[in-house]
Design a protein around this motif. Structure first.
Motif, PDB file in Angstrom:
ATOM      1  N   GLU A 155      -1.500  -3.171  -3.705  1.00 33.43           N
ATOM      2  CA  GLU A 155      -0.814  -2.071  -4.297  1.00 33.43           C
ATOM      3  C   GLU A 155      -1.511  -0.682  -4.096  1.00 33.43           C
ATOM      4  O   GLU A 155      -0.871   0.229  -3.778  1.00 33.43           O
ATOM      5  CB  GLU A 155      -0.349  -2.455  -5.528  1.00 33.43           C
ATOM      6  N   THR A 156      -2.974  -0.776  -4.497  1.00 38.44           N
ATOM      7  CA  THR A 156      -3.538   0.575  -4.685  1.00 38.44           C
ATOM      8  C   THR A 156      -3.469   1.139  -3.133  1.00 38.44           C
ATOM      9  O   THR A 156      -3.245   2.438  -3.000  1.00 38.44           O
ATOM     10  CB  THR A 156      -5.203   0.204  -4.854  1.00 38.44           C
ATOM     11  N   ALA A 157      -3.750   0.422  -1.868  1.00 42.39           N
ATOM     12  CA  ALA A 157      -3.676   0.710  -0.593  1.00 42.39           C
ATOM     13  C   ALA A 157      -2.007   1.142  -0.412  1.00 42.39           C
ATOM     14  O   ALA A 157      -2.056   2.430   0.539  1.00 42.39           O
ATOM     15  CB  ALA A 157      -4.291  -0.099   0.154  1.00 42.39           C
ATOM     16  N   LEU A 158      -1.159   0.570  -0.658  1.00 40.49           N
ATOM     17  CA  LEU A 158       0.212   1.073  -0.241  1.00 40.49           C
ATOM     18  C   LEU A 158       0.559   2.386  -1.163  1.00 40.49           C
ATOM     19  O   LEU A 158       0.762   3.347  -0.577  1.00 40.49           O
ATOM     20  CB  LEU A 158       1.284  -0.057  -0.851  1.00 40.49           C
ATOM     21  N   TYR A 159       0.258   2.382  -2.300  1.00 38.81           N
ATOM     22  CA  TYR A 159       0.522   3.644  -3.029  1.00 38.81           C
ATOM     23  C   TYR A 159      -0.266   4.898  -2.824  1.00 38.81           C
ATOM     24  O   TYR A 159       0.119   5.978  -3.287  1.00 38.81           O
ATOM     25  CB  TYR A 159       0.670   3.306  -4.459  1.00 38.81           C
ATOM     26  N   SER A 160      -1.530   4.721  -2.025  1.00 36.79           N
ATOM     27  CA  SER A 160      -2.336   5.820  -1.695  1.00 36.79           C
ATOM     28  C   SER A 160      -1.916   6.150  -0.473  1.00 36.79           C
ATOM     29  O   SER A 160      -2.565   7.197   0.195  1.00 36.79           O
ATOM     30  CB  SER A 160      -3.847   5.146  -1.743  1.00 36.79           C
ATOM     31  N   ASN A 161      -0.963   5.683   0.208  1.00 35.12           N
ATOM     32  CA  ASN A 161      -0.795   6.102   1.640  1.00 35.12           C
ATOM     33  C   ASN A 161      -0.113   7.330   1.627  1.00 35.12           C
ATOM     34  O   ASN A 161       0.606   7.685   0.830  1.00 35.12           O
ATOM     35  CB  ASN A 161      -0.124   4.972   2.611  1.00 35.12           C
ATOM     36  N   THR A 162       0.281   8.035   2.826  1.00 37.80           N
ATOM     37  CA  THR A 162       0.879   9.092   2.910  1.00 37.80           C
ATOM     38  C   THR A 162       2.337   9.051   2.815  1.00 37.80           C
ATOM     39  O   THR A 162       3.111  10.083   2.548  1.00 37.80           O
ATOM     40  CB  THR A 162       0.617   9.820   4.156  1.00 37.80           C
ATOM     41  N   ASP A 163       3.030   7.735   2.665  1.00 45.46           N
ATOM     42  CA  ASP A 163       4.290   7.587   2.121  1.00 45.46           C
ATOM     43  C   ASP A 163       4.521   7.748   0.757  1.00 45.46           C
ATOM     44  O   ASP A 163       5.902   7.823   0.334  1.00 45.46           O
ATOM     45  CB  ASP A 163       4.683   6.564   3.256  1.00 45.46           C
TER      46      ASP A 163
END
Length: 439
Positions: A155-163
């Motif tokens: 989740e951290t990786a997902l919410y930290s991406n440019t989307d």
């Protein structure tokens, strides 16, 4: 930066240990209640802009926020949703206290409790600043700090991406021009944290982006358009449109020339269409402006009863206020509505009094540890439509909640009617509503 999930009322900032003018900001914006261009101040509803205390306090709207400014330099802004910002002159350095710290330039001692003790726990610190008199049952933090969000590595990786939140820190993104002036990492961290709590709910992301964009614009940095169809679009009310660099001083019926020499930077706003102007938060044709009368603004078509003895009935029509003598009938008594005097109360011992109050007040509840069943009765006033208000009684007992709404047309709405009958029968109680606002 710290995270605190308390559910009580807290002192955000207060003047402490100095001879400077006193102020205190609790919970959300001086306990101002905001609805469709109306603000409640000390129980009275008024349309912006307006001033208080002989002009020493100014209340106005700019962009999507309401501002309160004082003649000694305090400015509080609130976007009526989730973001409060407090600005103070440097004269208040080392003279403040509350959740916003002591303003002495040293971060390590900001967690100073109401008793003056510096603690390491943000929860202990924040709890110490619960507002006096706030004893709502069940209020308080349900968890502490970062432990409130359970965010997996994925989740951290997902919410930290440019989307998602990563768009804020992207060197090629729409916010890059602001990075040097306002490093975005703390906003990114909060954004990721909030999205974990909210399970990726997109409006939470939009709120974080809006906060950073607003800070950039207040610093004089204009950004390229970052909103797009289906992503953080701003719907605007009738007769208005969205502008990414709208004026910070929108024209109003009270001040139609407010854009001239405006001291506020351009910002995202819903701006009235050509030929329309703000009247109490609503865009109306210029010809339909209301009335500025005795220090208050009234919309066209609004009728009010004025004076302590209800001696005048005044109506606003297209900028002209017409007043006639008014008196109460033989079976009537004077009681000014819409917050001028507020509710009338009679205690269990027979004392009758009036109190304008805030939006929600506790009428009666079981105190402390008691063998009696728990109950609580509260009352609040809620805006209905553009000009009216409804009184609502909330009754809670044994996990059941019943609301009784009294509208201006004298109609009564009761939520969960069958539950209400069962509840009142089992407790052997009656809620009596006399007239419109006497309990």
């Amino acid at each position: 930066m710290f995270h605190f999930q308390g559910t009580c009322t807290y002192v955000l900032s207060e003047q402490c240990n100095s001879g400077l003018p006193y102020y205190r900001v609790e919970d959300i914006l001086f306990s101002l209640d905001i609805f469709a261009g109306f603000l409640q101040v000390n129980g009275n509803f008024a349309s912006t802009p307006f001033s208080l205390s002989n002009g020493t306090v100014q209340v106005y709207e700019s962009g999507f926020s309401v501002f309160v400014s004082t003649d000694f330099g305090l400015v509080v802004s609130y976007d009526t949703n989730h973001y409060v910002q407090i600005s103070l002159p440097y004269a208040y350095q080392n003279g403040t206290c509350g959740l916003c710290g002591n303003f002495n330039g040293i971060r390590r001692d900001d967690f100073q409790t109401r008793d003056g003790e510096v603690v390491s726990s943000d929860v202990v610190f924040a709890n110490s600043w619960q507002a006096s008199g706030d004893d709502e049952p069940g209020c308080g933090p349900q968890c502490g700090g970062l432990d409130c969000a359970v965010c997996s590595v994925e989740e951290t990786a997902l919410y930290s991406n440019t989307d998602h939140c990563g768009i804020l820190s992207s060197s090629s993104g729409p916010f890059a021009a602001c990075h040097e002036q306002l490093p975005p990492q703390s906003i990114v961290d909060s954004c990721v944290y909030d999205l974990c709590v909210g399970e990726g709910y997109q409006p939470i992301l939009c709120q974080a982006l809006t906060v950073y964009a607003s800070q950039c614009q207040q610093s004089g940095i204009q950004l390229p358009s970052w909103r797009r169809p289906g992503f953080c679009e701003i719907p605007c009310p009738a007769n208005s449109h969205f502008e990414s660099e709208g004026t910070g001083c929108p024209p109003t019926c009270v001040n139609p020339n407010s854009t001239h020499n405006c001291p506020l930077p351009p910002q995202e706003s819903c701006i009235c269409d050509s030929g329309y102007i703000l009247s109490g938060g609503v865009c109306v044709p210029h010809a339909e402006c209301g009335c500025s009368f005795e220090g208050r603004y009234y919309r066209s078509g609004q009728t009010v009863i004025l004076d302590e003895n209800c001696g005048r009935r005044c109506s606003c029509s297209y900028g002209s206020m017409t007043c006639h003598s008014h008196g109460c009938g033989p079976l009537e008594s004077c009681r000014v509505e819409d917050g001028e005097r507020g509710w009338s109360y009679q205690t269990f011992d027979g004392l009758t009094y009036q109190y304008p109050g805030a939006c929600r007040l506790t009428l009666a509840k079981v105190m402390g540890l008691s063998s009696h069943p728990h109950f609580m009765v509260t009352a609040e006033k809620v805006p209905r439509g553009q000009h009216g208000f409804a009184r609502i009684l909330h009754f809670e007992a044994e996990g059941i909640h019943v609301s009784i709404e009294m509208a201006r047309n004298s109609k009564v709405k009761v939520s969960e009617w069958n539950t209400c009958l069962k509840l009142c029968s089992s407790f052997n109680i009656y809620l009596c509503v006399h007239g419109h606002n006497t309990v």
